[in-house]
Design an enzyme around this catalytic site. Sequence first.
Site, short mmCIF file in Angstrom:
data_model
loop_
_atom_site.label_atom_id
_atom_site.label_comp_id
_atom_site.label_asym_id
_atom_site.label_seq_id
_atom_site.Cartn_x
_atom_site.Cartn_y
_atom_site.Cartn_z
N GLU A 158 0.81 -1.22 0.00
CA GLU A 158 0.00 0.00 0.00
C GLU A 158 0.85 1.28 0.00
O GLU A 158 0.60 2.21 0.76
CB GLU A 158 -0.98 -0.01 1.18
CG GLU A 158 -1.96 -1.18 1.10
CD GLU A 158 -2.86 -1.31 2.32
OE1 GLU A 158 -2.68 -0.56 3.29
OE2 GLU A 158 -3.76 -2.17 2.31
N GLU A 191 -6.49 -10.12 -2.56
CA GLU A 191 -7.25 -10.13 -1.30
C GLU A 191 -8.74 -9.94 -1.57
O GLU A 191 -9.38 -9.05 -1.02
CB GLU A 191 -6.75 -9.03 -0.36
CG GLU A 191 -5.26 -9.08 -0.06
CD GLU A 191 -4.80 -7.92 0.83
OE1 GLU A 191 -5.64 -7.33 1.53
OE2 GLU A 191 -3.59 -7.62 0.81
#
Length: 597
Positions: free
Chosen positions: A361, A466
Amino acid sequence: MPTKLLLPPPPPAGQKTIMLQLFVILTSLISSGFVAEALPYDYTASIECLEVPHRPQYSGGIILNPELNHGSAGWSGFGTAQIQHRVSSKTGNHFIVSHSRTQPHHSASQKVYLHKDRLYAFSAWLQVSHGNVAVTAGFKTSDGGFIPAGAVIAEPGCWSMLKGGITVNTSGESELYFHTRNSTADLFIDSVSLQPFTHQEWRSHQDRSIEQTRKEKVRIQVVDKQGNPLPNANVTINQNGLSFPFGCAINKNILSNAAYKNWFTSRGFRVTTFENEMKWYTNEPSRGREDYSASDALLWFAQQHNVAVRGHNVLWDDPNYQQGWLNSLSPRDFGTAVRTRINSVVSRYKGKLVAWDVVNENLHFSALENKLGSYASALAYNLAYKIDWETPLFMNEYNTIEESGDPASMPVKYLQKLRGIRRFSNNNWIKFGIGLESHFGVPNLAYMRASIDTLAAANVPIWLTEVDVKSSPDQASYLEQVLREGHAHPKVSGMVVWAAWSPQGCYRMCLTDNNFRNLPTGDVVDKLLHEWGGGREASAVGETDANGYLEASLFHGDYNVSIVHPRLGNSGLVRKVVVAPSSNATQKRHLLVQATE
């Protein structure tokens, strides 16, 4: 005055029979289930800034004057913006320029009618008068809302492709316009396209892509020991597990819960990710005291069941997930701790994983960069590569395919970050990968597909890492849509569902209840596993023709071919065959199965 209804003149008498026959033919085609082939989807995308833009996809779809060859017909100024039609003296292409803009959303616009039961593929080519400017295309809808279709960073002097997509909740007239924060820049627009697809057509694209990229047309010939064909042999083809890398995340609860183990191992998952057990805050909760017991045990468990593992993650750029002891370190000590972490975890699991999420991220967050400088992420990849150069190293990010309105992680920003990491030192030698977290609310499949198209132009592996969908009455249906879209996209290399179980509940989505009975989301996963070749039923059953041939369309993977024929004795014959990708999607592969001693 009443409106006149204009009708075509009646045909000459001699043509009536012909017209009637044509009507009967068309009626019989429709009643027999004939459906015209859906317009193919165009997966191409450009990430280069070009001197001449490409032609509009789908010839512009429902956009009027998409190539601006007819002046500014169909286009108008939005807000204070004025539009001017121009022709390049160098290349000859026509375009319009939106100038005199006083607000970010003032630009050229066109009104279109959008249907709520359609998926719209959008694209346009853009440049600006000065600066490198993020430009968003969007639609002001009939209910007063604004739906972003996608974004690109436009440059002066060359054309950049914006590719995106939308769906709407209400049918009605909408207005396309472009938005950029730099209202002083003139906006150049060309090759605009908006193509609607029905849900049935969208599904046909998925089916066609699966046939071309995930499956192979094969001709299996069965012969005896002398090489003579065996006609009328009964053939059963069983796939030895799923070929496409598809799986579900797990956590340490599986190590001590037999029911959890049984549920997970009975499904034939090909890959998994540890929810938290390989993250830095788990492995080193206090400085210098490392604990890999849980991740070691989970890796051993996965290896025992032939399940590949993604390494998640080496570092996390979100400051909310940094251990307390890290926050108090000086930049110099922080850098030492980061290098120690990379060396520790990557060395420990070198060669045992199929991927590393090196910096998690780092589009939305910058904890590393704030402490160590702008090259911190690039250096982390460099250090990881020097230890484990064979394993692909991934960026991993959210909202790149989920949310068209997130400016931090749009595909062009993702690729911009990836290029920056690649340019650092010897990072061009790294096997990079694109990780897309895929935490969905209500999926916008048109934007999802277009975003993957854009990312695919970087020519590195793409994984949905995910996958989950937030809780709603349509959660299971939305999950199926996302997984089907990911599996069907020709450039997606693998998928992991983010549904590791714990007694307190899952991150956002569970597949089972606490007794490991499937929830509707679990039923979706099981259905797709079966459909994609992971089921226990035969992939194909049939009888060979007079020349010993049987044709089938099979997913790539390993198969057992069982043959029963009087000349083979009572026990029949079982042989293993491998169906591998070929370069020719239309040509049938020939597989020979021979009875030998």
